[in-house]
Design a protein around this motif. Structure first.
Motif, PDB file in Angstrom:
ATOM      1  N   PHE A 184     -17.080  19.395 -19.029  1.00 45.13           N
ATOM      2  CA  PHE A 184     -18.184  20.292 -19.370  1.00 45.13           C
ATOM      3  C   PHE A 184     -18.841  20.795 -18.100  1.00 45.13           C
ATOM      4  O   PHE A 184     -18.559  20.309 -17.003  1.00 45.13           O
ATOM      5  N   ILE A 185     -19.731  21.752 -18.245  1.00 47.79           N
ATOM      6  CA  ILE A 185     -20.557  22.230 -17.145  1.00 47.79           C
ATOM      7  C   ILE A 185     -22.014  21.939 -17.468  1.00 47.79           C
ATOM      8  O   ILE A 185     -22.359  21.653 -18.620  1.00 47.79           O
ATOM      9  N   ALA A 186     -22.859  22.046 -16.452  1.00 48.63           N
ATOM     10  CA  ALA A 186     -24.302  21.898 -16.634  1.00 48.63           C
ATOM     11  C   ALA A 186     -24.999  22.734 -15.569  1.00 48.63           C
ATOM     12  O   ALA A 186     -24.493  22.885 -14.460  1.00 48.63           O
ATOM     13  N   HIS A 187     -26.145  23.279 -15.927  1.00 47.32           N
ATOM     14  CA  HIS A 187     -26.974  24.023 -14.987  1.00 47.32           C
ATOM     15  C   HIS A 187     -28.182  23.161 -14.631  1.00 47.32           C
ATOM     16  O   HIS A 187     -28.823  22.593 -15.521  1.00 47.32           O
ATOM     17  N   ILE A 188     -28.492  23.084 -13.336  1.00 47.07           N
ATOM     18  CA  ILE A 188     -29.611  22.275 -12.854  1.00 47.07           C
ATOM     19  C   ILE A 188     -30.402  23.104 -11.849  1.00 47.07           C
ATOM     20  O   ILE A 188     -29.810  23.691 -10.935  1.00 47.07           O
ATOM     21  N   ARG A 189     -31.713  23.133 -12.031  1.00 47.56           N
ATOM     22  CA  ARG A 189     -32.552  23.853 -11.056  1.00 47.56           C
ATOM     23  C   ARG A 189     -32.453  23.174  -9.692  1.00 47.56           C
ATOM     24  O   ARG A 189     -32.475  21.947  -9.596  1.00 47.56           O
ATOM     25  N   ALA A 190     -32.392  23.978  -8.646  1.00 43.73           N
ATOM     26  CA  ALA A 190     -32.256  23.448  -7.279  1.00 43.73           C
ATOM     27  C   ALA A 190     -33.433  22.575  -6.879  1.00 43.73           C
ATOM     28  O   ALA A 190     -33.275  21.673  -6.044  1.00 43.73           O
ATOM     29  N   VAL A 191     -34.596  22.794  -7.456  1.00 45.17           N
ATOM     30  CA  VAL A 191     -35.778  22.001  -7.107  1.00 45.17           C
ATOM     31  C   VAL A 191     -35.814  20.660  -7.839  1.00 45.17           C
ATOM     32  O   VAL A 191     -36.659  19.825  -7.541  1.00 45.17           O
ATOM     33  N   ASN A 192     -34.905  20.436  -8.764  1.00 44.19           N
ATOM     34  CA  ASN A 192     -34.911  19.203  -9.555  1.00 44.19           C
ATOM     35  C   ASN A 192     -33.985  18.163  -8.925  1.00 44.19           C
ATOM     36  O   ASN A 192     -32.897  17.898  -9.398  1.00 44.19           O
ATOM     37  N   ARG A 193     -34.456  17.558  -7.827  1.00 43.93           N
ATOM     38  CA  ARG A 193     -33.658  16.572  -7.098  1.00 43.93           C
ATOM     39  C   ARG A 193     -33.299  15.338  -7.943  1.00 43.93           C
ATOM     40  O   ARG A 193     -32.183  14.839  -7.852  1.00 43.93           O
TER      41      ARG A 193
ATOM     42  N   GLY B  30     -27.514  27.386  -5.574  1.00 48.37           N
ATOM     43  CA  GLY B  30     -28.422  28.509  -5.753  1.00 48.37           C
ATOM     44  C   GLY B  30     -29.692  28.014  -6.408  1.00 48.37           C
ATOM     45  O   GLY B  30     -29.905  26.803  -6.543  1.00 48.37           O
ATOM     46  N   ALA B  31     -30.558  28.924  -6.839  1.00 51.38           N
ATOM     47  CA  ALA B  31     -31.800  28.535  -7.516  1.00 51.38           C
ATOM     48  C   ALA B  31     -31.498  27.735  -8.774  1.00 51.38           C
ATOM     49  O   ALA B  31     -32.216  26.802  -9.130  1.00 51.38           O
ATOM     50  N   VAL B  32     -30.426  28.113  -9.466  1.00 49.78           N
ATOM     51  CA  VAL B  32     -29.892  27.342 -10.586  1.00 49.78           C
ATOM     52  C   VAL B  32     -28.471  26.964 -10.203  1.00 49.78           C
ATOM     53  O   VAL B  32     -27.610  27.823 -10.033  1.00 49.78           O
ATOM     54  N   GLN B  33     -28.247  25.679 -10.022  1.00 53.29           N
ATOM     55  CA  GLN B  33     -26.952  25.194  -9.586  1.00 53.29           C
ATOM     56  C   GLN B  33     -26.012  25.025 -10.774  1.00 53.29           C
ATOM     57  O   GLN B  33     -26.455  24.742 -11.885  1.00 53.29           O
TER      58      GLN B  33
ATOM     59  N   GLY C 213     -27.346  34.911 -14.149  1.00 54.19           N
ATOM     60  CA  GLY C 213     -28.381  35.333 -15.081  1.00 54.19           C
ATOM     61  C   GLY C 213     -29.173  34.204 -15.675  1.00 54.19           C
ATOM     62  O   GLY C 213     -30.076  34.412 -16.470  1.00 54.19           O
ATOM     63  N   VAL C 214     -28.828  32.973 -15.338  1.00 55.19           N
ATOM     64  CA  VAL C 214     -29.503  31.819 -15.915  1.00 55.19           C
ATOM     65  C   VAL C 214     -30.812  31.587 -15.211  1.00 55.19           C
ATOM     66  O   VAL C 214     -30.932  31.704 -14.043  1.00 55.19           O
TER      67      VAL C 214
END
Length: 124
Positions: free
Chosen positions: A79-88, A105-108, A123-124
């Motif tokens: 699967f894939i997942a999107h994670i915000r770059a600021v959410n260490r 990126g801003a959304v990894q 676009g996320v």
């Protein structure tokens, strides 16, 4: 995964849950702690499958995310997942369960297993 850290209005949540329970292209898992719902994980069966989860505010910072994610990913090979770059913390958890960073990126974009496609997440 780990995109929204705000509270969700009850009416919005109820509408989302109604839609989720009616669809066949999403699987929802619920983790209970102390006899109460504490977290949810979901797989959206798009191409590729996307994983996301949330921990109820009163259960955050108690180690449930790793337990939840390990239980969930044991049922899905890729699967894939999107994670915000600021959410260490979420990034550390993703790495701890064997996910790999595919695009920064801003959304990894992170992936697990043999994902055949890496979608454009600009676009996320």
């Amino acid at each position: 995964m780990c995109l929204n850290d705000g509270l969700v209005a009850w009416d919005d949540h109820a509408a989302w849950l109604t839609r989720t329970l009616a669809t066949t292209d999403r699987r929802l898992l619920i983790l209970e702690a102390d006899g109460r719902p504490a977290a949810t994980a979901r797989f959206d069966y798009d191409d590729p499958t996307e994983f996301s989860f949330t921990i109820a505010p009163s259960f955050r910072c108690k180690g449930l995310s790793l337990q939840l994610v390990n239980a969930a990913i044991a049922t899905e090979p890729a699967f894939i997942a999107h994670i915000r770059a600021v959410n260490r913390p979420c990034q550390r958890m993703a790495a701890a369960v064997g996910m790999r960073l595919v695009r920064d990126g801003a959304v990894q974009l992170w992936s697990y297993g043999a994902v055949s496609e890496t979608p454009d997440c600009t676009g996320v």
